[in-house]
Design an enzyme around this catalytic site. Structure first.
Site, PDB file in Angstrom:
ATOM      1  N   GLY A   1      -6.969  -2.357  11.182  1.00  0.00           N
ATOM      2  CA  GLY A   1      -6.044  -2.635  10.025  1.00  0.00           C
ATOM      3  C   GLY A   1      -5.777  -1.389   9.414  1.00  0.00           C
ATOM      4  O   GLY A   1      -5.815  -1.461   8.111  1.00  0.00           O
TER       5      GLY A   1
ATOM      6  N   GLU B   1      -2.995  -3.491  14.455  1.00  0.00           N
ATOM      7  CA  GLU B   1      -2.398  -4.061  13.265  1.00  0.00           C
ATOM      8  C   GLU B   1      -1.431  -5.019  13.517  1.00  0.00           C
ATOM      9  O   GLU B   1      -1.222  -5.609  14.406  1.00  0.00           O
ATOM     10  CB  GLU B   1      -1.523  -2.786  12.602  1.00  0.00           C
ATOM     11  CG  GLU B   1      -2.010  -1.996  11.522  1.00  0.00           C
ATOM     12  CD  GLU B   1      -2.184  -3.247   9.977  1.00  0.00           C
ATOM     13  OE1 GLU B   1      -1.681  -4.253  10.407  1.00  0.00           O
ATOM     14  OE2 GLU B   1      -2.731  -2.754   9.134  1.00  0.00           O
TER      15      GLU B   1
ATOM     16  N   ASP C   1      -4.616  -9.570  15.024  1.00  0.00           N
ATOM     17  CA  ASP C   1      -4.967 -10.448  13.726  1.00  0.00           C
ATOM     18  C   ASP C   1      -6.457 -10.270  13.760  1.00  0.00           C
ATOM     19  O   ASP C   1      -7.102 -10.970  14.678  1.00  0.00           O
ATOM     20  CB  ASP C   1      -4.428 -11.648  14.009  1.00  0.00           C
ATOM     21  CG  ASP C   1      -4.689 -12.582  12.779  1.00  0.00           C
ATOM     22  OD1 ASP C   1      -5.711 -12.150  11.899  1.00  0.00           O
ATOM     23  OD2 ASP C   1      -4.216 -13.664  12.218  1.00  0.00           O
ATOM     24  N   PHE C   2      -7.323  -9.619  12.853  1.00  0.00           N
ATOM     25  CA  PHE C   2      -8.598  -9.391  13.055  1.00  0.00           C
ATOM     26  C   PHE C   2      -9.311 -10.658  12.695  1.00  0.00           C
ATOM     27  O   PHE C   2     -10.572 -10.566  13.009  1.00  0.00           O
ATOM     28  CB  PHE C   2      -9.060  -8.134  12.299  1.00  0.00           C
ATOM     29  CG  PHE C   2      -8.497  -7.946  10.931  1.00  0.00           C
ATOM     30  CD1 PHE C   2      -8.488  -8.937   9.951  1.00  0.00           C
ATOM     31  CD2 PHE C   2      -8.104  -6.816  10.500  1.00  0.00           C
ATOM     32  CE1 PHE C   2      -7.952  -8.951   8.671  1.00  0.00           C
ATOM     33  CE2 PHE C   2      -7.425  -6.551   9.087  1.00  0.00           C
ATOM     34  CZ  PHE C   2      -7.751  -7.817   8.280  1.00  0.00           C
TER      35      PHE C   2
ATOM     36  N   HIS D   1     -12.930  -5.086   1.727  1.00  0.00           N
ATOM     37  CA  HIS D   1     -12.918  -5.349   0.249  1.00  0.00           C
ATOM     38  C   HIS D   1     -11.768  -6.525  -0.119  1.00  0.00           C
ATOM     39  O   HIS D   1     -11.872  -7.026  -1.101  1.00  0.00           O
ATOM     40  CB  HIS D   1     -12.764  -4.065  -0.628  1.00  0.00           C
ATOM     41  CG  HIS D   1     -11.529  -3.387  -0.619  1.00  0.00           C
ATOM     42  ND1 HIS D   1     -11.414  -2.606  -1.836  1.00  0.00           N
ATOM     43  CD2 HIS D   1     -10.463  -3.354  -0.049  1.00  0.00           C
ATOM     44  CE1 HIS D   1     -10.166  -2.100  -2.040  1.00  0.00           C
ATOM     45  NE2 HIS D   1      -9.420  -2.658  -0.674  1.00  0.00           N
TER      46      HIS D   1
END
Length: 337
Positions: A178, A201, A228-229, A247
């Site tokens: 990301g 990413e 796509d994590f 976060h």
């Protein structure tokens, strides 16, 4: 009113009117005022260059000069202060894209619904726009590129502290999961010429990342991977970096991401989470208000040290250390449990 009450009154009034300063700063950024100030320049010239009303522009710049963004001389000429230089778009730590992103119309609308979030615990931006912030930026490519630029300059400003907090020279391959357009990864690779990298990413981000990595002179050492994590994370690295990713998500979603990272890591790999760690009660307003922004906009949250330890443990990691890496950020080193 006694002196103490008067000071508290003034402080609360300044808080209540804080949006005036942020909007003034945003308008100056949109107009590109800082880029026009290569030296002291009369407000008349600045108005002509920006197509604005000279009197109104003067009132804007005078206001920003009063808080140290610009400097006004006796002839209504304006120049940049040391702080104001950070608004220049060619500054490596430019705050310009972040100012324009945080003060974009969709952000103002979402913050106007803060009460909704507080009453319901829901995401004010989704409530306002009918979609989440990521889909909104996908639908509006200009906002997506502005987000990339803001994250790039923020990552560049974070990089010296992160490099000082952790020795990346111990690794062969570092994956940035990301990692946006790769500013943090580029800084790590520039500091360690024998190191190789993986940038994981979304597919729409990778072409912009390729240009940035090429400009940084490290593209030949980076493998770009569509990711796509929430589904998968690439294998093959002995260190995984996640900068201001977790976060953005509530605990259940963040744990899902971390489980995919854990599945990708070998038994000796390290996970390096670069995030804020919420300070003690009555302290750390920077992180406290960042947490409020996560509630309103992205839907995620900031976390205390125990909360970080618990979250990482749910995904099979153990915290090996937490090292401050600059104001409002730390490197949380985690290893497979």
């Amino acid at each position: 009113m006694d002196g103490t009450a008067a000071r508290h009154h003034a402080t609360l009034m300044a808080v209540a009117r804080g949006y005036q300063r942020s909007q003034a700063l945003a308008v100056a950024a949109e107009l590109g005022i800082a880029d026009l100030l290569t030296g002291p320049r009369p407000v008349v010239d600045l108005a002509a260059a920006t197509g604005t009303d000279v009197t109104a522009l003067y009132r804007l710049l005078r206001s920003l000069a009063s808080i140290g963004v610009f400097h006004e001389d006796d002839e209504q000429r304006f120049s940049l202060t040391a702080m104001g230089h950070l608004l220049r778009r060619d500054h490596p730590w430019s705050i310009d894209p972040a100012v324009r992103m945080f003060c974009a119309d969709y952000q103002w609308r979402a913050w106007g619904e803060l009460g909704y979030s507080v009453r319901t615990g829901g995401n004010a931006l989704v409530h306002t726009l009918g979609t989440d912030v990521w889909e909104h930026r996908r639908r509006d490519p200009a906002q997506g590129e502005l987000f990339d630029a803001a994250m790039r300059t923020m990552a560049t400003s974070y990089a010296p502290g992160v490099l000082a907090a952790h020795d990346f020279g111990a690794y062969s391959v570092v994956a940035d999961v990301g990692g946006g357009t790769g500013a943090m990864l580029a800084a790590i690779l520039a500091a360690h010429p024998d190191l190789h990298g993986i940038l994981a990413e979304q597919p729409e981000v990778l072409p912009r990342a390729a240009r940035q990595l090429d400009a940084a002179g490290v593209a030949d050492r980076v493998r770009l991977v569509e990711c796509d994590f929430f589904d998968d994370v690439p294998t093959g690295a002995d260190a995984y970096v996640m900068l201001r990713v977790l976060h953005d998500w509530p605990d259940d979603a963040a744990a899902q991401i971390l489980r995919h990272v854990r599945a990708a890591t070998g038994p000796t790999a390290r996970l390096l989470v670069v995030e804020a760690v919420v300070g003690p009660p009555n302290e750390d307003p920077q992180t406290a208000f960042l947490d409020l922004m996560m509630l309103v906009s992205a839907g995620g949250r900031e976390r205390t040290e125990p909360e970080w330890r618990d979250l990482l443990a749910t995904a099979g990691f153990r915290v090996a250390g937490i090292v401050p890496a600059g104001p409002g950020r730390s490197v949380i080193e985690a290893v497979p449990a």
